[in-house]
Design an enzyme around this catalytic site. Structure first.
Site, PDB file in Angstrom:
ATOM      1  N   SER A 190     -90.277 113.251  87.151  1.00  0.00           N
ATOM      2  CA  SER A 190     -91.147 113.848  86.464  1.00  0.00           C
ATOM      3  C   SER A 190     -92.273 114.347  87.341  1.00  0.00           C
ATOM      4  CB  SER A 190     -92.131 112.046  86.737  1.00  0.00           C
ATOM      5  OG  SER A 190     -91.427 111.703  85.227  1.00  0.00           O
ATOM      6  N   ALA A 223     -94.271 103.857  88.875  1.00  0.00           N
ATOM      7  CA  ALA A 223     -93.289 103.601  89.428  1.00  0.00           C
ATOM      8  C   ALA A 223     -91.767 104.723  88.365  1.00  0.00           C
ATOM      9  CB  ALA A 223     -92.400 102.598  88.886  1.00  0.00           C
ATOM     10  N   GLY A 225     -92.477 106.837  91.136  1.00  0.00           N
ATOM     11  CA  GLY A 225     -93.893 107.275  92.246  1.00  0.00           C
ATOM     12  C   GLY A 225     -93.632 108.793  92.332  1.00  0.00           C
ATOM     13  N   GLY A 226     -93.505 110.163  91.330  1.00  0.00           N
ATOM     14  CA  GLY A 226     -93.554 110.864  91.237  1.00  0.00           C
ATOM     15  C   GLY A 226     -94.679 111.937  91.541  1.00  0.00           C
ATOM     16  N   ASP A 242     -97.646  99.519  88.438  1.00  0.00           N
ATOM     17  CA  ASP A 242     -96.845  99.544  87.473  1.00  0.00           C
ATOM     18  C   ASP A 242     -96.037  98.067  87.897  1.00  0.00           C
ATOM     19  OD1 ASP A 242     -94.097  99.882  86.133  1.00  0.00           O
ATOM     20  OD2 ASP A 242     -94.766 102.021  86.050  1.00  0.00           O
ATOM     21  N   ASP A 262    -100.869  95.391  84.238  1.00  0.00           N
ATOM     22  CA  ASP A 262    -100.153  95.971  83.156  1.00  0.00           C
ATOM     23  C   ASP A 262    -100.955  97.176  82.925  1.00  0.00           C
ATOM     24  OD1 ASP A 262     -99.778  97.250  80.299  1.00  0.00           O
ATOM     25  OD2 ASP A 262    -100.642  95.225  79.633  1.00  0.00           O
ATOM     26  N   ASP A 278     -98.324 108.683  82.310  1.00  0.00           N
ATOM     27  CA  ASP A 278     -97.056 108.652  81.959  1.00  0.00           C
ATOM     28  C   ASP A 278     -95.976 107.149  81.815  1.00  0.00           C
ATOM     29  OD1 ASP A 278     -94.564 110.202  82.185  1.00  0.00           O
ATOM     30  OD2 ASP A 278     -93.651 110.134  83.898  1.00  0.00           O
ATOM     31  N   LYS A 307     -96.340 110.251  74.720  1.00  0.00           N
ATOM     32  CA  LYS A 307     -94.833 110.400  73.689  1.00  0.00           C
ATOM     33  C   LYS A 307     -94.820 111.145  72.419  1.00  0.00           C
ATOM     34  CE  LYS A 307     -93.951 109.241  77.710  1.00  0.00           C
ATOM     35  NZ  LYS A 307     -93.887 110.132  78.854  1.00  0.00           N
TER      36      LYS A 307
HETATM   37  N1  SAM Z   1     -94.165 109.320  86.270  1.00  0.00           N
HETATM   38  C1  SAM Z   1     -93.483 108.635  86.781  1.00  0.00           C
HETATM   39  C2  SAM Z   1     -93.612 109.222  87.740  1.00  0.00           C
HETATM   40  O1  SAM Z   1     -93.527 110.448  88.162  1.00  0.00           O
HETATM   41  O2  SAM Z   1     -92.099 108.462  88.610  1.00  0.00           O
HETATM   42  C3  SAM Z   1     -92.616 107.775  86.342  1.00  0.00           C
HETATM   43  C4  SAM Z   1     -92.762 107.567  84.799  1.00  0.00           C
HETATM   44  S1  SAM Z   1     -91.912 105.874  84.074  1.00  0.00           S
HETATM   45  C5  SAM Z   1     -91.653 107.410  82.859  1.00  0.00           C
HETATM   46  C6  SAM Z   1     -92.897 105.322  83.023  1.00  0.00           C
HETATM   47  C7  SAM Z   1     -92.952 104.172  83.689  1.00  0.00           C
HETATM   48  O3  SAM Z   1     -93.720 103.643  82.727  1.00  0.00           O
HETATM   49  C8  SAM Z   1     -92.087 102.828  83.857  1.00  0.00           C
HETATM   50  O4  SAM Z   1     -91.593 103.131  85.618  1.00  0.00           O
HETATM   51  C9  SAM Z   1     -93.041 101.732  83.654  1.00  0.00           C
HETATM   52  O5  SAM Z   1     -92.670 100.861  84.018  1.00  0.00           O
HETATM   53  C10 SAM Z   1     -94.375 101.850  83.187  1.00  0.00           C
HETATM   54  N2  SAM Z   1     -94.904 101.574  82.215  1.00  0.00           N
HETATM   55  C11 SAM Z   1     -94.352 100.809  81.039  1.00  0.00           C
HETATM   56  N3  SAM Z   1     -95.416 100.391  80.395  1.00  0.00           N
HETATM   57  C12 SAM Z   1     -96.480  99.839  81.663  1.00  0.00           C
HETATM   58  C13 SAM Z   1     -97.652  99.562  81.426  1.00  0.00           C
HETATM   59  N4  SAM Z   1     -97.699  98.488  80.231  1.00  0.00           N
HETATM   60  N5  SAM Z   1     -98.140  99.159  82.199  1.00  0.00           N
HETATM   61  C14 SAM Z   1     -97.327  99.345  83.605  1.00  0.00           C
HETATM   62  N6  SAM Z   1     -97.090 100.221  83.763  1.00  0.00           N
HETATM   63  C15 SAM Z   1     -95.773 100.127  82.785  1.00  0.00           C
END
Ligand code: SAM
Length: 357
Positions: A190, A223, A225-226, A242, A262, A278, A307
């Site tokens: 990511s 997470a 973490g990118g 996250d 959250d 993200d 999205k």
């Molecule tokens: N940008 C991240 C990276 O570079 O590694 C990848 C993110 S991944 C596509 C989406 C993340 O959003 C997931 O780790 C998920 O746990 C988190 N997520 C989804 N809904 C969330 C919320 N309401 N609060 C916090 N994190 C959330």
């Protein structure tokens, strides 16, 4: 775009499968500029035909490439070269290019970024140098002299489009696809989305002043973490929000504060420079969240991934953009783009800062 007398259409490269969104955007934006027209969609390529064709210069004057969402690259087509002989494709291309009225500043060999088009990459590489030599002998090739950019778009082994764009009003990369570093240490792929967003939306000056040690960021949905990793690479201090686990290297990094909360509830105690987000959620929820952060002044700049649904993507983006734009001060800026490293998504950049270039 850079129309000349024989230009008949705007050609726009887009992601395969998003041609109808690209066409809807071009038609709507042209209408705002007072130009009617119709589109023909091909494989990762959309042609916009203004009616009457004489309206092409109006579009070139009024449409800003930076503001386009589903268009990776564009040019004003002035020739379609068919039946190119396999043993000498250059001669007919050079003859067609003879109408260009001044030296060009760059030459981009392009081909559809699709399953059918990618095998043309090799042919594009083979033709690049001889085509450049032929152009240098014809209209001229003078890099960095402000002339138009010449695009040679291979559609198959025997068909190519020729067109011109304005270097200041088109993508600086062939096909609009930036070359990015691999970032092998990053915890996820990511990272490329954020890296491309920074390359696409920020000027060199903005990157140097807004992304450096001392700056602060919140990464929602961080997470593994990118994105946090890339912000740390610039020296920015990050609150990574996250419930999921972060990569070990980030947990051990004193510049990262992992908050297992959250992302829709989390708010920083003090305003931060950056919000990046993200989280995988419905676009209107993310747009509303971003609008709240911006209108309260919780962040100065934001890069946020939206999205998209499988259909009506242009309509979805344009309505969410309206929500976010209303939260920005009058001299703030909002840009959105369907990036090469995005999938069924677009990336937004919003800043409360006025343009400083
Ligand atoms: N940008 C991240 C990276 O570079 O590694 C990848 C993110 S991944 C596509 C989406 C993340 O959003 C997931 O780790 C998920 O746990 C988190 N997520 C989804 N809904 C969330 C919320 N309401 N609060 C916090 N994190 C959330």
């Amino acid at each position: 775009m850079w129309p000349i007398d024989s230009s008949d259409a705007v050609c726009a490269w887009t992601r395969a499968g998003m041609e109808s969104d690209c066409a809807a955007e071009l038609i709507e934006r042209a209408a705002v500029a007072g130009v009617a027209g119709w589109c023909r969609t091909g494989d990762g390529l959309v042609e916009f035909h203004p009616t009457p064709a004489e309206q092409l210069p109006t579009l070139a004057r009024t449409m800003a490439f930076r503001e386009l969402v589903f268009i990776r690259q564009w040019f004003a087509r002035f020739a379609i070269c068919r039946d190119l002989p396999p043993d000498d494709r250059i001669a007919p291309l050079a003859r067609a290019a003879a109408v260009i009225p001044q030296p060009v500043s760059a030459i981009r060999m392009e081909y559809p970024d699709t399953d059918a088009g990618r095998p043309l990459a090799r042919l594009a590489r083979v033709l690049a140098r001889p085509f450049e030599t032929a152009i240098a002998r014809g209209p001229g090739f003078q890099p960095d002299r402000g002339g138009p950019v010449l695009h040679c778009a291979l559609l198959d082994g025997s068909t190519a489009l020729l067109g011109l764009s304005d270097a200041a009003n088109s993508a600086p990369w062939p096909l609009g696809i930036p070359r990015l570093r691999a970032h092998r240490q990053a915890p996820s792929r990511s990272v490329l989305k954020l890296d491309e967003a920074i390359a696409r939306f920020l000027s060199d000056n903005e990157r140097a002043t807004w992304l450096r040690p001392g700056r602060t960021a919140v990464d929602l949905g961080a997470a593994p973490g990118g994105w946090t990793w890339l912000l740390r690479h610039y020296g920015v201090t990050v609150s990574a929000v996250d419930n999921g686990p972060l990569a070990q290297s980030l947990i051990e990094d004193p510049g990262v504060d992992h908050r297992a909360e959250d992302g829709f509830q989390y708010r920083p105690r003090r305003p931060v420079d950056w919000l990046v987000c993200d989280m995988v959620e419905r676009p209107h929820r993310i747009a509303r969240l971003l609008a709240e952060w911006l209108s309260r002044g919780d962040c100065r700049h934001a890069i946020v991934n939206l999205k998209l649904p499988m259909k009506q993507r242009w309509q979805t983006v344009s309505s969410q953009v309206d929500t976010i734009a209303a939260a920005l001060p009058g001299d703030g800026r909002l840009l959105a783009n369907q990036l090469y490293h995005d999938r069924e998504e677009v990336t937004l950049f919003a800043t409360r800062s006025p343009l400083t270039r």
